[in-house]
Design a protein around this motif. Structure first.
Motif, PDB file in Angstrom:
ATOM      1  N   GLY A   1      -1.294   5.894  -5.238  1.00  0.00           N
ATOM      2  CA  GLY A   1      -1.047   5.036  -4.078  1.00  0.00           C
ATOM      3  C   GLY A   1      -2.000   3.862  -4.064  1.00  0.00           C
ATOM      4  O   GLY A   1      -1.609   2.712  -3.821  1.00  0.00           O
TER       5      GLY A   1
ATOM      6  N   GLY B   1      -0.988  -0.373  -4.726  1.00  0.00           N
ATOM      7  CA  GLY B   1      -1.402  -1.456  -3.835  1.00  0.00           C
ATOM      8  C   GLY B   1      -2.229  -2.490  -4.580  1.00  0.00           C
ATOM      9  O   GLY B   1      -2.004  -3.705  -4.469  1.00  0.00           O
TER      10      GLY B   1
ATOM     11  N   PHE C   1      -1.674  -6.520  -5.511  1.00  0.00           N
ATOM     12  CA  PHE C   1      -2.695  -7.504  -5.149  1.00  0.00           C
ATOM     13  C   PHE C   1      -3.130  -8.311  -6.376  1.00  0.00           C
ATOM     14  O   PHE C   1      -3.211  -9.540  -6.336  1.00  0.00           O
ATOM     15  CB  PHE C   1      -3.884  -6.763  -4.524  1.00  0.00           C
ATOM     16  CG  PHE C   1      -5.081  -7.626  -4.243  1.00  0.00           C
ATOM     17  CD1 PHE C   1      -5.051  -8.587  -3.243  1.00  0.00           C
ATOM     18  CD2 PHE C   1      -6.249  -7.474  -4.984  1.00  0.00           C
ATOM     19  CE1 PHE C   1      -6.157  -9.378  -2.980  1.00  0.00           C
ATOM     20  CE2 PHE C   1      -7.353  -8.259  -4.729  1.00  0.00           C
ATOM     21  CZ  PHE C   1      -7.309  -9.216  -3.731  1.00  0.00           C
TER      22      PHE C   1
ATOM     23  N   THR D   1       0.127 -10.304   2.277  1.00  0.00           N
ATOM     24  CA  THR D   1       1.025  -9.142   2.310  1.00  0.00           C
ATOM     25  C   THR D   1       0.536  -8.051   1.359  1.00  0.00           C
ATOM     26  O   THR D   1       0.510  -6.877   1.709  1.00  0.00           O
ATOM     27  CB  THR D   1       2.448  -9.535   1.877  1.00  0.00           C
ATOM     28  OG1 THR D   1       2.766 -10.781   2.479  1.00  0.00           O
ATOM     29  CG2 THR D   1       3.446  -8.488   2.275  1.00  0.00           C
ATOM     30  N   SER D   2       0.135  -8.487   0.148  1.00  0.00           N
ATOM     31  CA  SER D   2      -0.303  -7.488  -0.832  1.00  0.00           C
ATOM     32  C   SER D   2      -1.540  -6.754  -0.326  1.00  0.00           C
ATOM     33  O   SER D   2      -1.666  -5.548  -0.496  1.00  0.00           O
ATOM     34  CB  SER D   2      -0.586  -8.148  -2.176  1.00  0.00           C
ATOM     35  OG  SER D   2      -1.748  -8.945  -2.107  1.00  0.00           O
TER      36      SER D   2
ATOM     37  N   MET E   1      -0.448  -4.299   2.424  1.00  0.00           N
ATOM     38  CA  MET E   1       0.243  -3.169   1.814  1.00  0.00           C
ATOM     39  C   MET E   1      -0.751  -2.172   1.223  1.00  0.00           C
ATOM     40  O   MET E   1      -0.673  -0.970   1.408  1.00  0.00           O
ATOM     41  CB  MET E   1       1.130  -3.681   0.679  1.00  0.00           C
ATOM     42  CG  MET E   1       2.575  -3.326   0.840  1.00  0.00           C
ATOM     43  SD  MET E   1       3.460  -3.772  -0.649  1.00  0.00           S
ATOM     44  CE  MET E   1       2.867  -2.587  -1.826  1.00  0.00           C
ATOM     45  N   CYS E   2      -1.685  -2.761   0.508  1.00  0.00           N
ATOM     46  CA  CYS E   2      -2.742  -1.991  -0.130  1.00  0.00           C
ATOM     47  C   CYS E   2      -3.525  -1.200   0.918  1.00  0.00           C
ATOM     48  O   CYS E   2      -3.741  -0.005   0.790  1.00  0.00           O
ATOM     49  CB  CYS E   2      -3.635  -3.016  -0.809  1.00  0.00           C
ATOM     50  SG  CYS E   2      -4.741  -2.361  -1.958  1.00  0.00           S
TER      51      CYS E   2
ATOM     52  N   GLY F   1      -1.484   1.652   2.464  1.00  0.00           N
ATOM     53  CA  GLY F   1      -1.310   2.737   1.500  1.00  0.00           C
ATOM     54  C   GLY F   1      -2.578   3.559   1.339  1.00  0.00           C
ATOM     55  O   GLY F   1      -2.561   4.785   1.437  1.00  0.00           O
TER      56      GLY F   1
ATOM     57  N   SER G   1      -8.127   2.077  -8.546  1.00  0.00           N
ATOM     58  CA  SER G   1      -8.188   0.618  -8.490  1.00  0.00           C
ATOM     59  C   SER G   1      -8.248   0.019  -9.886  1.00  0.00           C
ATOM     60  O   SER G   1      -7.574  -0.974 -10.161  1.00  0.00           O
ATOM     61  CB  SER G   1      -9.410   0.150  -7.716  1.00  0.00           C
ATOM     62  OG  SER G   1      -9.553   0.876  -6.552  1.00  0.00           O
TER      63      SER G   1
ATOM     64  N   GLY H   1     -10.457  -2.503  -4.158  1.00  0.00           N
ATOM     65  CA  GLY H   1      -9.874  -1.168  -4.052  1.00  0.00           C
ATOM     66  C   GLY H   1     -10.905  -0.108  -3.717  1.00  0.00           C
ATOM     67  O   GLY H   1     -10.683   0.733  -2.851  1.00  0.00           O
TER      68      GLY H   1
END
Ligand SMILES: Nc1ncnc2c1ncn2[C@@H]1O[C@H](COP(=O)(O)OP(=O)(O)OP(=O)(O)O)[C@@H](O)[C@H]1O
Ligand SMILES: [Mg+2]
Lengths: 247, 191
Positions: free
Chosen positions: B37, B41, B45, B72-73, B76-77, B80, B125, B163
């Motif tokens: 997950g 994300g 990104f 947005t990325s 989303m990341c 998640g 990440s 991340g």
């Protein structure tokens, strides 16, 4: 243990009230419990479901705080302790045993037993040595590298007992330790607890529905609707047993 | 009477580290999905970042559009990662309560989750950053707009750091809350 003179109090509760919820929906799980528990005794707490046994267990074990009243463990008012000091008390003074065993699933039997010792500052080698001894004491020396999911219920409870003894506590608190076990295994666990009580002098406080427990108990607290309704001693139990079998 | 003396000692860090490792080893599949997950994300990104840093010949996308995509990325990341870490803490309330009964301090519990999050965050990440950046770089290469190598490296480093920080933050907040809860309450939680 039975003579009145050498009775040393390890746990004392004074007017302990525990209420869950607020207002209309409030439930008084404990409604003013005052009691004394003596060093080295085997005490059973009996009562119907919902009478407050587990709640009392949580209060005595410092797992939750009462709304009113105080709990003293070794003369220390545990409400006065900081989070760190409470952790220390749980580590050194009290061992916990649960109906659902509550072993740490990701660790082996031996690791479960040694974890509290590492909290107490032992080196891994010292802890392992002590841990193996304890596992041998409870009869599981050969299964030390198995994880809880690979052990039977009775075996898991034995690991839990070994773990509760990790740092030589003066008190073992057990909440229905035989509740999830069959009759025979339950009896074995009771016998094990009793022998630990007699050989090591550790105080055992056990909430239970299990009438097999009565035979080994020094005293019995009967709890009804959050109050301590009756305290029976060994002598009284034996006497009532004798009259029952005599009639 | 054996009067209890209170010393404030916490076990050495390796005890918390050992617990974190054991947890990851045994729940390997579960942890793999969680880090997947995170990876997804971060991959998104990083691919957006690679696009942004590319030498723009024919600006098909306006800077505003680009910013929106990157925003947005990130969101989303964040969603998640937070969701995965929140779940990995809440499904372990019982374990937290049990460890407290064994004498763990609140900080010990937070440390265990911290180490787990660092490991998961790093693995998730880094792999996500490499995959996302590489995919976008290859796409751009095919389209005849090759990215600058150094800037793709920068994107990988940036994505990995973002991340890890996100994963750790997302794990620490619920872990602190769970560690502070009375042991009895943690033990009762069953989901
Ligand atoms: N966390 C809680 N929130 C709300 N009510 C609770 C909570 N814990 C216990 N209670 C209520 O307090 C009362 C006493 O519960 P407790 O668990 O102490 O009973 P018990 O004697 O241990 O019962 P059992 O034999 O079934 O284990 C019950 O009416 C229960 O519904
Ligand atoms: Mg109960």
């Amino acid at each position: 243990m039975s003579s009145v003179a050498d009775k040393e109090v390890v746990v004392r509760t004074v007017d302990v009230v525990k209420q869950y919820g607020e207002g209309e929906a409030a439930v008084r799980a404990l409604n003013g419990v005052t009691c004394e528990i003596f060093n080295g005794e085997y005490l059973s707490i009996m009562g119907p479901s919902g009478s407050g046994k587990s709640t009392l267990f949580n209060m005595i074990g410092g797992l939750d705080k009462p709304n009113e009243g105080s709990v003293f463990v070794n003369s220390v008012d545990i409400a006065q302790l900081t989070a760190k000091e409470l952790a220390f008390l749980r580590c050194h003074t009290i061992g916990y045993i649960f109906q659902t065993f509550n072993l740490i699933t990701v660790r082996t039997a031996l690791e479960n037993v040694t974890l509290p010792m590492l909290f107490a500052g032992l080196t891994p080698d010292e802890a392992e040595e002590r841990g193996m001894k304890l596992l041998t004491t409870v009869g599981l020396g050969h299964r030390f590298h198995h994880r809880p999911s690979e052990l039977s219920g009775g075996q898991q409870q034995r690991v839990a007992i070994a773990r509760s003894l990790a740092n030589n506590p003066s008190i073992i608190l057990a909440d229905e330790p035989t509740g999830n076990l069959d009759l025979k295994t339950g009896q074995e666990i009771i016998d094990l607890l009793r022998s630990l009580n007699q050989e090591r002098g550790v105080t055992i406080i056990s909430a239970t529905h299990d009438h097999k427990m009565l035979d080994v108990s020094d005293r019995i607290f009967h709890i009804r609707d959050g109050v301590l309704a009756l305290v029976e001693t060994r002598d009284e139990l034996d006497r009532s047993k004798a009259t029952a079998s005599g009639s | 009477m054996n009067q209890t003396q209170f010393k404030n000692l916490d076990p050495p860090l390796r005890v918390a580290w050992g617990q974190a490792l054991a947890s990851i080893r045994v729940r390997f599949l579960r942890m793999l999905i969680t880090s997947l997950g995170v990876a997804l994300g971060i991959a998104f990104f990083c691919s957006m970042q690679t696009l942004r840093l590319a030498p723009q010949k024919d600006s098909t996308q306006s800077p505003e559009q680009m910013q929106w995509l990157i925003g947005t990325s990130l969101v989303m990341c964040l969603v998640g990662v937070t969701n995965s870490m929140l779940m990995s803490v809440t499904e372990r309330y019982r374990e937290i309560g049990t460890i407290k009964c064994l004498g763990a301090s609140d900080t010990f519990i937070v440390k265990v989750f911290f180490f787990e999050a660092i490991l998961l965050g790093f693995i998730g990440s880094l792999s996500g950053a490499i995959i996302g950046t590489a995919l976008m770089a290859i796409t751009m290469l095919v389209l005849g707009n090759p990215p600058i190598f150094v800037s793709t490296l920068q994107v990988v480093v940036l994505g990995t750091s973002v991340g890890i920080v996100m994963t750790v933050l997302a794990a620490i907040a619920p872990a602190v809350q769970a560690a502070r809860m009375p042991a009895a309450a943690a033990l009762r939680m069953d989901i």
